[in-house]
Design a protein around this motif. Structure first.
Motif, PDB file in Angstrom:
ATOM      1  N   ILE A   1      -2.731  -1.959  -6.825  1.00  0.00           N
ATOM      2  CA  ILE A   1      -3.343  -1.265  -5.684  1.00  0.00           C
ATOM      3  C   ILE A   1      -3.522   0.217  -6.022  1.00  0.00           C
ATOM      4  O   ILE A   1      -4.580   0.805  -5.773  1.00  0.00           O
ATOM      5  CB  ILE A   1      -2.491  -1.433  -4.419  1.00  0.00           C
ATOM      6  CG1 ILE A   1      -2.477  -2.904  -3.976  1.00  0.00           C
ATOM      7  CG2 ILE A   1      -3.025  -0.547  -3.288  1.00  0.00           C
ATOM      8  CD1 ILE A   1      -1.559  -3.182  -2.793  1.00  0.00           C
TER       9      ILE A   1
ATOM     10  N   THR B   1      -6.015  -5.577   1.752  1.00  0.00           N
ATOM     11  CA  THR B   1      -4.943  -5.936   0.823  1.00  0.00           C
ATOM     12  C   THR B   1      -4.051  -7.047   1.378  1.00  0.00           C
ATOM     13  O   THR B   1      -2.817  -6.965   1.325  1.00  0.00           O
ATOM     14  CB  THR B   1      -4.103  -4.686   0.505  1.00  0.00           C
ATOM     15  OG1 THR B   1      -3.774  -4.012   1.727  1.00  0.00           O
ATOM     16  CG2 THR B   1      -4.891  -3.750  -0.401  1.00  0.00           C
TER      17      THR B   1
ATOM     18  N   SER C   1      -3.061  -7.995  -4.843  1.00  0.00           N
ATOM     19  CA  SER C   1      -2.545  -7.089  -3.813  1.00  0.00           C
ATOM     20  C   SER C   1      -1.052  -7.249  -3.573  1.00  0.00           C
ATOM     21  O   SER C   1      -0.476  -6.510  -2.768  1.00  0.00           O
ATOM     22  CB  SER C   1      -3.310  -7.300  -2.497  1.00  0.00           C
ATOM     23  OG  SER C   1      -3.186  -8.638  -2.058  1.00  0.00           O
TER      24      SER C   1
ATOM     25  N   VAL D   1       0.840  -1.205   0.000  1.00  0.00           N
ATOM     26  CA  VAL D   1       0.000   0.000   0.000  1.00  0.00           C
ATOM     27  C   VAL D   1       0.875   1.255   0.000  1.00  0.00           C
ATOM     28  O   VAL D   1       0.623   2.209  -0.764  1.00  0.00           O
ATOM     29  CB  VAL D   1      -0.943  -0.009   1.228  1.00  0.00           C
ATOM     30  CG1 VAL D   1      -1.605   1.360   1.418  1.00  0.00           C
ATOM     31  CG2 VAL D   1      -2.010  -1.084   1.068  1.00  0.00           C
TER      32      VAL D   1
END
Length: 424
Positions: A379, A329, A373, A260
């Motif tokens: 993402i 995720t 992910s 992320v």
């Protein structure tokens, strides 16, 4: 044991009844306290069992005193918590190494057998059965019939398209699971196997089994918003016009936090200034994350807010209601996640892994976007889509609400007590 029983407040009635249920759960994080609370709440409506003993870690009594207090308020319902001793807990092996983890699982299974015998339980409910598969298959049988919750079956993942992306270690575990599972299902003391994965139940039912195999709803209990306006967004200092992406729970690599952050690092400034990443939950890698976040915020106009603390259930709902998108995720995660159900109950779209059961649930119930992910690029693309004006095109609030209702806490508890009583 007599002296320790008196110290714990165990009465003769708890020893002698023919309808004494023992719940065994030594975990204190994640879903465990809530699951126990749901069963306590439903206890008064079930008619089969007369007495309930809940065997837990000593830390449970202090860290989840609210659950213990709730049980005390139901004192007329014959419920008691029984903590294993501090000496027994300190003797348990740590979980960091595979060998120690397996030895600990054997130790915990032995504790379940010991407490079931000493408390004279007539049925045991193990809240995380996967942990004890090897013990059940190859070691001592408990002194009473038992049931348990199966969290992470993988035998059907080939049909879910996940087999090709399994690591060699996951493939090895899958083969071991299949062999061990056959032995578990033939255990004469196992009466009911509750499975949280609805897609695995048909595959499990095709195997020879002495036990009944039942799909168990993964419980979510919606807490209505307070009558007053929520000021959490203002309290956190979230800037106007930003889309809030919530990553909740244990903030670690398993949840995809590194991917992320990499995705945010690679966004254009135009998109990053429209994004707020909200991290809520305990983290063992906080220092590492702070260094990475500083690096990102020095180069990107993104807002990243952190609350590295365990939060109460009421606060959980406030965070979910306030957020715009929920991040799920996970990295090659086997099984379900309560994050999806919390998002569904609050009707907030998810940006989720497309792997295994989680990916299948996102698509089946139209919960949001699912991506690979493990790839920060995917993402980032998902974030951009969910910050756009077409966000509502990616999820279906009615489908989400219906799925959350199917997985109500009442359905969870009712399924467990009915499934056990049929064989007790």
């Amino acid at each position: 044991m007599q002296n320790s029983q008196k110290a714990l407040g165990i009465t003769d009635g708890f020893e002698k009844t023919n309808h004494h249920l023992l719940i065994f759960d030594l975990s204190i994080r994640g879903h465990h306290p809530n699951y126990i609370c749901h069963l306590i709440r439903y206890w008064q409506t079930q008619t089969h069992f007369q007495l309930l003993s809940i065997v837990v870690s000593p830390r449970f009594l202090t860290e989840h005193a609210d659950v213990v207090q709730f049980a005390k308020q139901q004192s007329n319902l014959n419920i008691q918590f029984v903590a294993i001793t501090h000496q027994q807990e300190s003797a348990l092996k740590p979980r960091k190494k595979v060998l120690d983890r397996n030895l600990r699982n054997f130790q915990e299974w032995r504790l379940f057998c010991d407490y079931a015998g000493k408390l004279r339980a007539t049925h045991g409910l193990i809240m995380y059965l996967d942990t004890y598969f090897l013990s059940i298959a190859w070691w001592i049988k408990p002194p009473c019939p038992f049931s348990g919750i199966y969290f992470r079956p993988t035998l059907h993942y080939r049909q879910l398209g996940a087999q090709l992306s399994f690591s060699w270690h996951q493939k090895l575990n899958q083969g071991r699971e299949s062999i061990t599972l056959n032995k578990v299902l033939q255990n004469s003391r196992l009466t009911t196997l509750f499975c949280l994965d609805p897609l695995a139940v048909p595959a499990l039912q095709q195997r020879r089994s002495r036990a009944e195999i039942i799909h168990l709803p993964d419980p979510v209990e919606y807490v209505p918003p307070p009558p007053q306006d929520c000021t959490l967004r203002d309290d956190l200092g979230i800037e106007a016009e930003r889309t809030v992406f919530l990553l909740f729970g244990a903030i670690d690599g398993r949840k995809g936090i590194h991917q992320v952050l990499d995705a945010i690092q690679n966004l254009s400034p135009n998109w990053s200034r429209r994004l707020c990443l909200l991290l809520v939950g305990e983290s063992k890698i906080q220092q590492q994350l702070e260094a990475r976040i500083t690096e990102i915020t020095d180069s990107q106009p993104v807002q990243i807010i952190r609350n590295y603390q365990f939060v109460s259930e009421e606060e959980v709902w406030s965070y979910f209601r306030m957020s715009d998108v929920i991040l799920a995720t996970y990295q090659k995660h086997v099984g379900m996640s309560g994050i999806l159900l919390l998002a569904a109950a609050t009707q907030k779209p998810v940006l989720s892994t497309d792997f295994g059961l989680m990916g299948a649930m996102v698509k089946q119930h139209q919960l949001g976007l699912s991506v690979d992910s493990t790839q920060p690029g995917q993402i980032g693309e998902g974030m951009v889509k969910l910050m756009g004006e077409s966000r509502n095109d990616f999820f279906n609030p009615d489908q989400m609400k219906a799925w959350a209702q199917q997985n109500s806490a009442e359905n969870f508890a009712q399924t467990i007590f009915a499934g056990i009583a049929n064989h007790a």
